[in-house]
Motif scaffolding. Sequence first.
Motif, PDB file in Angstrom:
ATOM      1  N   GLN A  51       1.070   4.123  -3.358  1.00  0.00           N
ATOM      2  CA  GLN A  51       0.467   5.226  -2.736  1.00  0.00           C
ATOM      3  C   GLN A  51      -0.332   6.033  -3.922  1.00  0.00           C
ATOM      4  O   GLN A  51      -1.353   6.825  -3.464  1.00  0.00           O
ATOM      5  CB  GLN A  51       1.466   6.041  -2.232  1.00  0.00           C
ATOM      6  CG  GLN A  51       0.994   6.753  -0.951  1.00  0.00           C
ATOM      7  CD  GLN A  51       2.080   7.378   0.101  1.00  0.00           C
ATOM      8  OE1 GLN A  51       2.959   7.718  -0.797  1.00  0.00           O
ATOM      9  NE2 GLN A  51       1.895   7.560   1.228  1.00  0.00           N
ATOM     10  N   SER A  66      -6.219   2.766  -3.319  1.00  0.00           N
ATOM     11  CA  SER A  66      -6.021   1.907  -2.750  1.00  0.00           C
ATOM     12  C   SER A  66      -6.818   0.575  -2.477  1.00  0.00           C
ATOM     13  O   SER A  66      -6.529  -0.211  -2.345  1.00  0.00           O
ATOM     14  CB  SER A  66      -5.645   2.341  -1.227  1.00  0.00           C
ATOM     15  OG  SER A  66      -6.909   2.946  -0.619  1.00  0.00           O
ATOM     16  N   GLN A 124       0.727  -1.200  -0.053  1.00  0.00           N
ATOM     17  CA  GLN A 124       0.145   0.114   0.076  1.00  0.00           C
ATOM     18  C   GLN A 124       0.881   1.323  -0.015  1.00  0.00           C
ATOM     19  O   GLN A 124       0.418   2.127  -0.553  1.00  0.00           O
ATOM     20  CB  GLN A 124      -1.010  -0.074   1.195  1.00  0.00           C
ATOM     21  CG  GLN A 124      -2.078  -0.983   1.151  1.00  0.00           C
ATOM     22  CD  GLN A 124      -2.704  -0.913  -0.117  1.00  0.00           C
ATOM     23  OE1 GLN A 124      -3.225   0.543  -0.339  1.00  0.00           O
ATOM     24  NE2 GLN A 124      -3.430  -1.756  -0.606  1.00  0.00           N
TER      25      GLN A 124
END
Length: 128
Positions: free
Chosen positions: A72, A76, A68
């Motif tokens: 970025q 997500s 994650q």
Amino acid sequence: MRKRDDSRRGLAAVEFALMLPFMALLLFTLVEGAGAMHAYSSVVQASREGARMALMDGTASDIEALVQAVTQGLKSEAVTTSVTADSASNTVTVEVSYAYHPFIQNALELLTSQASLELVAQTTMPLP
């Protein structure tokens, strides 16, 4: 001195009007392709970093958090991570997938009848 030929007046405007749709399509394709390549590059990098962390005894939640962090710039909720350890071959596989949505929402659906394009990267590394 040459006389002006009035029959050729406006020819440049007509040529521009004929070429404009093709130029716009080319520009759209370049921008959309660059966006897709950026997303795929992020997914590949996240897969590699996740596999490296698995080698350093990272847990699955640590790997998902790292993925994650690396992805970025992507949405997500569209990123999924799968970590698989194979004890028979003594390897770990990290698979990261991303549902890529084009800038113009209906463009991909018109071409492929799918709302998104699935970008998948898989990295397998031997465990020590």
